[in-house]
Design an enzyme around this catalytic site. Structure first.
Site, PDB file in Angstrom:
ATOM      1  N   LYS A 134      69.701  43.028  47.393  1.00 20.69           N
ATOM      2  CA  LYS A 134      68.227  42.963  47.355  1.00 20.69           C
ATOM      3  C   LYS A 134      67.698  42.186  48.568  1.00 20.69           C
ATOM      4  O   LYS A 134      66.780  42.624  49.246  1.00 20.69           O
ATOM      5  CB  LYS A 134      67.773  42.257  46.066  1.00 20.69           C
ATOM      6  N   ASN A 135      68.308  41.033  48.830  1.00 17.51           N
ATOM      7  CA  ASN A 135      67.771  40.168  49.884  1.00 17.51           C
ATOM      8  C   ASN A 135      68.094  40.669  51.294  1.00 17.51           C
ATOM      9  O   ASN A 135      67.606  40.111  52.276  1.00 17.51           O
ATOM     10  CB  ASN A 135      68.264  38.732  49.705  1.00 17.51           C
ATOM     11  N   CYS A 139      54.886  29.881  43.293  1.00 20.22           N
ATOM     12  CA  CYS A 139      55.422  30.769  42.265  1.00 20.22           C
ATOM     13  C   CYS A 139      56.156  29.902  41.255  1.00 20.22           C
ATOM     14  O   CYS A 139      56.048  28.685  41.277  1.00 20.22           O
ATOM     15  CB  CYS A 139      56.354  31.803  42.874  1.00 20.22           C
ATOM     16  N   ARG A 167      56.295  26.584  47.558  1.00 18.55           N
ATOM     17  CA  ARG A 167      56.760  27.578  48.536  1.00 18.55           C
ATOM     18  C   ARG A 167      55.805  27.800  49.711  1.00 18.55           C
ATOM     19  O   ARG A 167      55.231  28.886  49.877  1.00 18.55           O
ATOM     20  CB  ARG A 167      57.089  28.901  47.839  1.00 18.55           C
ATOM     21  N   ILE A 201      54.554  28.307  53.711  1.00 16.33           N
ATOM     22  CA  ILE A 201      55.052  29.186  54.793  1.00 16.33           C
ATOM     23  C   ILE A 201      54.827  28.529  56.159  1.00 16.33           C
ATOM     24  O   ILE A 201      54.740  29.202  57.180  1.00 16.33           O
ATOM     25  CB  ILE A 201      54.396  30.591  54.738  1.00 16.33           C
ATOM     26  N   ASP A 252      70.240  30.868  44.124  1.00 16.01           N
ATOM     27  CA  ASP A 252      70.021  32.057  43.292  1.00 16.01           C
ATOM     28  C   ASP A 252      71.098  32.222  42.212  1.00 16.01           C
ATOM     29  O   ASP A 252      71.010  33.150  41.400  1.00 16.01           O
ATOM     30  CB  ASP A 252      69.974  33.321  44.172  1.00 16.01           C
ATOM     31  N   ARG A 278      63.410  43.168  38.724  1.00 16.97           N
ATOM     32  CA  ARG A 278      63.147  42.977  40.158  1.00 16.97           C
ATOM     33  C   ARG A 278      64.438  42.981  40.969  1.00 16.97           C
ATOM     34  O   ARG A 278      64.414  43.304  42.156  1.00 16.97           O
ATOM     35  CB  ARG A 278      62.445  41.630  40.394  1.00 16.97           C
TER      36      ARG A 278
HETATM   37  C1  UD1 Z   1      65.109  33.681  50.278  1.00 18.89           C
HETATM   38  C2  UD1 Z   1      65.579  34.618  49.185  1.00 18.89           C
HETATM   39  C3  UD1 Z   1      65.647  33.901  47.846  1.00 18.89           C
HETATM   40  C4  UD1 Z   1      66.505  32.642  47.971  1.00 18.89           C
HETATM   41  C5  UD1 Z   1      66.030  31.771  49.142  1.00 18.89           C
HETATM   42  C6  UD1 Z   1      66.947  30.573  49.388  1.00 18.89           C
HETATM   43  C7  UD1 Z   1      64.803  36.804  49.899  1.00 18.89           C
HETATM   44  C8  UD1 Z   1      63.890  37.953  49.661  1.00 18.89           C
HETATM   45  N1  UD1 Z   1      64.670  35.746  49.093  1.00 18.89           N
HETATM   46  O1  UD1 Z   1      63.789  33.271  49.922  1.00 18.89           O
HETATM   47  O2  UD1 Z   1      66.232  34.795  46.887  1.00 18.89           O
HETATM   48  O3  UD1 Z   1      66.402  31.906  46.763  1.00 18.89           O
HETATM   49  O4  UD1 Z   1      65.992  32.549  50.342  1.00 18.89           O
HETATM   50  O5  UD1 Z   1      68.244  30.995  49.611  1.00 18.89           O
HETATM   51  O6  UD1 Z   1      65.669  36.835  50.763  1.00 18.89           O
HETATM   52  N2  UD1 Z   1      60.074  26.558  52.898  1.00 18.89           N
HETATM   53  C9  UD1 Z   1      59.066  25.773  53.454  1.00 18.89           C
HETATM   54  N3  UD1 Z   1      58.293  26.321  54.442  1.00 18.89           N
HETATM   55  C10 UD1 Z   1      58.489  27.600  54.898  1.00 18.89           C
HETATM   56  C11 UD1 Z   1      59.525  28.374  54.344  1.00 18.89           C
HETATM   57  C12 UD1 Z   1      60.304  27.820  53.339  1.00 18.89           C
HETATM   58  O7  UD1 Z   1      58.859  24.633  53.062  1.00 18.89           O
HETATM   59  O8  UD1 Z   1      57.749  28.029  55.791  1.00 18.89           O
HETATM   60  C13 UD1 Z   1      60.886  25.988  51.801  1.00 18.89           C
HETATM   61  C14 UD1 Z   1      60.688  26.797  50.503  1.00 18.89           C
HETATM   62  O9  UD1 Z   1      59.533  26.364  49.792  1.00 18.89           O
HETATM   63  C15 UD1 Z   1      61.973  26.517  49.774  1.00 18.89           C
HETATM   64  C16 UD1 Z   1      62.998  26.400  50.903  1.00 18.89           C
HETATM   65  O10 UD1 Z   1      62.254  26.151  52.104  1.00 18.89           O
HETATM   66  O11 UD1 Z   1      61.877  25.299  49.095  1.00 18.89           O
HETATM   67  C17 UD1 Z   1      63.847  27.640  51.099  1.00 18.89           C
HETATM   68  O12 UD1 Z   1      63.007  28.735  51.351  1.00 18.89           O
HETATM   69  P1  UD1 Z   1      63.477  30.017  52.180  1.00 18.89           P
HETATM   70  O13 UD1 Z   1      64.856  29.807  52.693  1.00 18.89           O
HETATM   71  O14 UD1 Z   1      62.406  30.352  53.154  1.00 18.89           O
HETATM   72  O15 UD1 Z   1      63.522  31.108  51.032  1.00 18.89           O
HETATM   73  P2  UD1 Z   1      62.876  32.544  51.023  1.00 18.89           P
HETATM   74  O16 UD1 Z   1      63.068  33.212  52.327  1.00 18.89           O
HETATM   75  O17 UD1 Z   1      61.503  32.472  50.455  1.00 18.89           O
END
Ligand code: UD1
Length: 418
Positions: free
Chosen positions: A22-23, A116, A121, A123, A305, A398
């Site tokens: 999926k990821n 969520c 979370r 960006i 995960d 999902r």
């Molecule tokens: C991806 C995966 C998800 C997995 C996660 C961590 C997909 C579609 N999803 O999610 O299944 O659980 O990696 O392995 O691939 N963060 C910030 N600022 C940012 C971005 C992230 O603070 O701009 C924080 C997030 O809130 C979280 C942590 O960093 O606490 C990890 O997030 P990230 O590695 O970005 O996860 P995703 O890409 O959202």
């Protein structure tokens, strides 16, 4: 809303073929915007998140066909630069379309993805990296607008190895002007898989799979065919389910080194695990022994995960295990539901909790609140006495294709009622 009904205490026995990840498929579908032509993607999982990504591509103007496990994307007439709010809300990772859309159209508009079930979370890591590449970002009434004249290669050191930010910036850099040097990148195998697709399409990427990635911008990409890497989280979930329910299962279409830390934990807990080139066999012991400490970490550490599923397993293992969830600030929604099944778990903080294994769980009605938390409740239901009803099956759908059929084939007593 569907619900799973499980009558537990049946051992699992048989073979499962693991689906494509999926990821990996989600960023690769986003990446398919970049070549402005055909992408043939094999081994695509048929899950609701993939369907949402396809809806986004179609909204942007791509033609997408699916035949069994193969998806064909034609991105030649992609022209729309807005991602509808309902799709962003349905799938938080829609943010991953920003990089390719900026590259193609120099403008993107989407609703702020927001928090969520797993916490806030933010960006911010994506945003600051885009700014470095020359992107203007404005926010008004929860809508973010990204725009640029052109994307410019630069040096970016990520504050944290975010999976999504690493992918988004690689996607933006592939057709950017000049060279982009990224450091402290996330190293998850799904990012490497996305890079392998991009290289097949003509991208120049060095350091794939490492913390330091260099992308040399090229003028144009071309059509590409790629097979999606097996889903390590789906494989890991079935391994944990087998350990919890008892029995012996062979998982085909796996990459065992992607599951190294899980294999270490399950072996310490007493499981017998055999690895071959593309399959993993797992046999549960009669008594599972808890490991003392499980801490989730970025790859190659224990994946967040798999934390909820491991929590359910720990709940039925002898002794005590302390968990430390270091990736998400509140990935604990499954704990309250596991307590309803008779688990003994005490929360020490938003991210730390202690599980004291009990001999048996007892069926009850519980609620899936997120994807992996739902998988943890199925894990618990499979080994609980009596009947467990898990409401909100949509979360599980999902990310797990045909989970009911797979578990029925292994001898579980599970149905999905809509
Ligand atoms: C991806 C995966 C998800 C997995 C996660 C961590 C997909 C579609 N999803 O999610 O299944 O659980 O990696 O392995 O691939 N963060 C910030 N600022 C940012 C971005 C992230 O603070 O701009 C924080 C997030 O809130 C979280 C942590 O960093 O606490 C990890 O997030 P990230 O590695 O970005 O996860 P995703 O890409 O959202």
């Amino acid at each position: 809303m569907g619900e799973y009904v499980i009558t537990g205490s049946k051992k699992l026995k048989g073979t499962i073929t693991v689906n494509g990840s999926k990821n990996a498929v989600l960023p690769i579908l986003a990446a398919s915007l970049l070549n402005g032509s055909l992408s043939v993607l094999e081994n695509c999982p048929d899950i609701s998140d993939t369907k949402t990504a396809v809806e986004i591509l179609q909204h942007i103007g791509c033609a997408v066909e699916r035949e069994n496990k193969t998806m064909i994307v034609n991105s030649s007439s992609a022209c729309n630069t807005e991602i509808p709010t309902e799709l962003v809300k349905k799938m938080r990772s829609s943010i991953i379309f920003t990089g390719p859309l900026l590259s193609r159209a120099k403008k993107v508009k989407l609703t702020y993805p927001g928090g969520c079930e797993l916490g806030k979370r933010p960006i911010d890591i994506h945003l600051s990296a885009f700014k470095k590449m020359g992107v203007n970002i404005t926010e008004e009434n929860d809508i973010i607008t990204f725009s640029c004249e052109k994307l410019k290669g630069c040096d970016i050191a990520f504050d944290f190895p975010s999976v999504g930010a690493t992918e988004n910036i690689i996607l933006a850099a592939v057709l950017a002007e000049g060279v982009t040097n990224l450091s402290n990148c996330a190293r998850e195998p799904e990012i490497a898989d996305m890079c392998r697709y991009l290289v097949k399409a003509g991208a120049k990427i060095d350091g794939i799979g490492s913390s330091d990635i260099t992308i040399t911008g090229v003028k144009k990409l071309h059509p590409a065919t790629h097979s999606i890497v097996p889903d390590r989280i789906e494989a890991g979930t079935y391994m944990i389910m087998t350990a919890a329910a008892g029995g012996k299962v062979l998982l085909k279409n796996t990459v065992s080194h992607h599951l190294k830390p899980l294999i270490e934990i399950l072996s310490k807990m007493g499981c017998k695990i055999q690895l071959s080139t593309s399959s993993i066999s797992i046999k549960a012991p009669s008594v599972l022994e808890n490991v003392p400490f499980i801490q989730t970490l970025p790859y190659p550490g224990i994946p967040t995960d798999l934390q909820p599923q491991l929590t359910a397993l720990s709940a039925v293992s002898k002794g005590m295990c302390r968990f430390d969830e270091t990736i998400f600030e509140s990935r604990t929604a499954h704990i309250g539901e596991l307590l309803k099944l008779g688990a003994d778990i005490s929360l020490k903080s938003g991210t730390e909790f202690v599980v004291n294994g009990v001999t048996r769980l007892k069926g009850n009605e519980v609620f899936a609140k997120d994807l992996r938390g739902g998988a943890a409740l199925i894990t618990a239901g499979l080994c609980a006495d009596g009947t467990t009803i898990i409401k909100n099956s949509c979360h599980v759908e999902r990310g797990y294709e045909n989970i009911v059929e797979n578990l029925l084939n292994l001898g579980a007593n599970i149905t999905l009622k809509n």
